[in-house]
Design an enzyme around this catalytic site. Structure first.
Site, mmCIF file in Angstrom:
data_model
loop_
_atom_site.group_PDB
_atom_site.id
_atom_site.type_symbol
_atom_site.label_atom_id
_atom_site.label_comp_id
_atom_site.label_asym_id
_atom_site.label_seq_id
_atom_site.Cartn_x
_atom_site.Cartn_y
_atom_site.Cartn_z
ATOM 1 N N ARG A 1 40.295 73.278 58.010
ATOM 2 C CA ARG A 1 40.817 73.470 59.363
ATOM 3 C C ARG A 1 41.918 74.535 59.407
ATOM 4 O O ARG A 1 41.944 75.369 60.306
ATOM 5 C CB ARG A 1 41.385 72.129 59.840
ATOM 6 C CG ARG A 1 41.805 72.109 61.297
ATOM 7 C CD ARG A 1 42.618 70.847 61.619
ATOM 8 N NE ARG A 1 42.059 69.635 61.084
ATOM 9 C CZ ARG A 1 41.246 68.811 61.733
ATOM 10 N NH1 ARG A 1 40.897 69.082 62.976
ATOM 11 N NH2 ARG A 1 40.778 67.713 61.168
ATOM 12 N N CYS B 1 24.336 64.770 80.058
ATOM 13 C CA CYS B 1 24.122 63.591 80.877
ATOM 14 C C CYS B 1 24.813 62.413 80.204
ATOM 15 O O CYS B 1 24.170 61.554 79.595
ATOM 16 C CB CYS B 1 22.622 63.360 80.995
ATOM 17 S SG CYS B 1 22.233 62.198 82.273
ATOM 18 N N GLU B 2 26.130 62.413 80.253
ATOM 19 C CA GLU B 2 26.934 61.468 79.480
ATOM 20 C C GLU B 2 28.361 61.496 80.043
ATOM 21 O O GLU B 2 29.004 62.560 80.018
ATOM 22 C CB GLU B 2 26.910 61.963 78.031
ATOM 23 C CG GLU B 2 27.685 61.183 77.056
ATOM 24 C CD GLU B 2 26.815 60.296 76.151
ATOM 25 O OE1 GLU B 2 25.590 60.501 76.091
ATOM 26 O OE2 GLU B 2 27.386 59.396 75.554
HETATM 27 N N1 LLP Z 1 38.153 68.210 51.122
HETATM 28 C C1 LLP Z 1 37.502 67.077 51.393
HETATM 29 C C2 LLP Z 1 37.021 66.258 50.296
HETATM 30 C C3 LLP Z 1 37.280 66.686 52.714
HETATM 31 O O1 LLP Z 1 36.651 65.558 52.971
HETATM 32 C C4 LLP Z 1 37.747 67.515 53.769
HETATM 33 C C5 LLP Z 1 37.512 67.166 55.161
HETATM 34 C C6 LLP Z 1 38.409 68.708 53.435
HETATM 35 C C7 LLP Z 1 38.604 69.019 52.101
HETATM 36 C C8 LLP Z 1 38.922 69.665 54.473
HETATM 37 O O2 LLP Z 1 39.893 69.096 55.270
HETATM 38 P P1 LLP Z 1 40.712 69.999 56.324
HETATM 39 O O3 LLP Z 1 41.575 70.942 55.515
HETATM 40 O O4 LLP Z 1 39.716 70.740 57.133
HETATM 41 O O5 LLP Z 1 41.489 69.028 57.115
HETATM 42 N N2 LLP Z 1 35.544 66.387 61.756
HETATM 43 C C9 LLP Z 1 36.961 66.042 61.677
HETATM 44 C C10 LLP Z 1 37.533 66.387 60.352
HETATM 45 C C11 LLP Z 1 36.802 65.749 59.199
HETATM 46 C C12 LLP Z 1 37.349 66.165 57.885
HETATM 47 C C13 LLP Z 1 36.396 65.790 56.807
HETATM 48 N N3 LLP Z 1 36.822 66.150 55.511
HETATM 49 C C14 LLP Z 1 37.700 66.732 62.821
HETATM 50 O O6 LLP Z 1 37.057 67.405 63.629
HETATM 51 O O7 LLP Z 1 38.907 66.590 62.952
#
Ligand code: LLP
Length: 428
Positions: free
Chosen positions: A290, A358-359
């Site tokens: 992110r 549609c939600e």
């Molecule tokens: N490493 C592992 C093992 C992970 O599971 C994740 C994210 C990351 C790195 C990266 O994390 P970041 O730096 O992006 O926070 N869909 C959710 C976020 C799910 C994160 C899943 N794992 C959202 O939209 O907030």
């Protein structure tokens, strides 16, 4: 966001007018600032050079946003990649990514995914459970290879974030628990397998974390296991992967911690513990997703129907919604929005931004401040670079929007808009 500017009442990104972009490519449209993606990758890399003398690897977590173009950028910037499925791995391979710098995650990798990972020479496989370890050893034996692995450990840490994106606590589907002894037993087992080389340990405590303390705490906890392994099994761990999860600023009012601070604080703790315990400094890995792409992206939409329900709420409907950004529906995520063609005007309205599915739950947000908008105005939702395109769907058979990169006042399509033909491509 610092990559956004206002000129003549219009929002610009990467020096390009969002109205020109909307006109040229249509809406909905994902737009990403290539320079900011590169800047973020470089910043993490620089912190690693500063605090670990380059003795580590920043792996971009491609689940945040995966396509050929972003894999090529990560490759050009000299960082590694974290993939979590054969599909992400395939994308990286097709982008000619150095597979030795790829880390393969997943709590339920299939046999064919494990085989594929070995065939293409993935540098590290993050093993999540014992059945995977056994399968991997068998596949590697069959292929007369050694599988380089790290273990995913649940360090038992509460990361103070949304329940759905917490992963470090014992009640999680990911990894081996530390406090039950499960992790230590797995290490013992791995050392017995002939075709497995245990490189190290991994933890990821959650996502959108706005505090350095859970990270330093996780590092401390991981070293308790590293020490136990050294003392009781006479085995020194080479790699320590501290995962991703660094928070971004979604709202003006959000706190923000410089990423350099997370790396600095962790490096201090690591230096202290290794010195105290007489352990060697491991090769450090992190997996930011992110924080690399999130702030670099915006999504542009065209306003359609505006429905004012007196004394209740005003719904502004757009030509996208939960299919291109399911994060409000899933996590009640909050975003800043603005009218791209009235960008310098004050935000005098409070609205609900509604999608076209549609939600009823198809919203980008409730109670959002926005300029007074009318049909055909262009709306920009900010900080949508992470987990938007990558989590998009074809619900209601809505084609996915294209992704356009902007750089130096120019734009290019890196993912084409889906067509209706694409929608029926696999139908018999
Ligand atoms: N490493 C592992 C093992 C992970 O599971 C994740 C994210 C990351 C790195 C990266 O994390 P970041 O730096 O992006 O926070 N869909 C959710 C976020 C799910 C994160 C899943 N794992 C959202 O939209 O907030």
């Amino acid at each position: 966001m610092n990559n956004l500017t206002l000129k003549n009442n219009t929002l610009y990104i990467g020096g390009v007018s969002t109205l020109d972009l909307a006109y040229t490519y249509g809406t909905p449209l994902y737009v990403m600032d290539e320079d900011l993606i590169r800047e973020n990758m470089r910043a993490f890399k620089k912190s690693f050079d500063n605090y670990y003398s380059g003795n580590g690897l920043v792996c971009y977590a491609s689940k945040a946003f995966c396509c050929l173009a972003v894999c090529r950028i990560a490759k050009e910037e000299g960082i590694g990649l974290d993939v979590v499925s054969a599909g992400e791995l395939y994308t990286a391979v097709k982008a000619d990514f150095d597979t030795s710098k790829i880390l393969f995650h997943g709590n339920n990798k299939t046999l064919s995914e494990l085989e594929y990972a070995l065939e293409v020479g993935v540098g590290r496989i993050a093993v999540d459970n014992l059945s995977e370890l056994e399968k991997l050893n068998a596949i590697a034996k069959n292929k007369n290879m050694i599988a380089n692995i790290i273990f995913r450990i649940k360090p038992g840490i509460d990361a103070h974030t949304h329940d759905f994106v917490k992963t470090g606590q014992i009640d999680s589907k990911f990894g081996f628990a530390l406090e039950t002894g499960e992790a230590f037993e797995a290490v013992k087992r791995a050392l017995e397998y002939e075709n497995i080389k245990l490189l190290g340990l991994h933890c990821h405590i959650g996502s959108q974390i706005m505090d350095t303390e859970p990270f330093t705490h996780a590092a401390e906890v991981m070293f308790s296991l590293i020490e136990k392994i050294k003392i009781e099994l006479d085995y020194e761990i080479d790699d320590l992967n501290l995962g991703g999860g660094f928070g971004i600023k979604y709202l003006e009012t959000d706190d923000f911690i410089q990423y350099d601070d997370y790396i600095r604080d962790c490096s201090k703790i690591i230096a202290k513990i290794t010195a105290e315990k007489g352990l060697k400094t491991p090769f450090i890995l992190i997996e930011p997703g992110r924080s690399i792409v999130g702030p670099a992206g915006i999504t542009l939409y065209t306003v359609g129907a505006v429905k004012n329900i007196p004394n209740i709420r005003k719904y502004v409907s757009i030509d996208g919604g939960m299919t291109d950004n399911p994060r409000y529906a899933l996590y009640q995520s909050k975003y800043e929005i603005l009218c791209a063609n009235k960008a310098s005007e004050p935000k005098t309205d409070i609205i609900a931004l509604a999608g076209k599915c549609c939600e009823s739950g198809d919203l980008i947000g409730m109670d959002l401040s926005l300029q007074k908008v009318a049909e055909n105005d262009i709306i920009a939702v900010l900080a949508t670079g992470a987990y938007n395109y990558s989590m998009s769907s074809n619900y209601n058979r809505i084609p996915k929007p294209p992704v356009v990169f902007v750089k130096d006042g120019k734009s290019r399509v890196v993912v084409k808009r889906e067509t209706f033909e694409d929608i029926i491509r696999n139908d018999n």
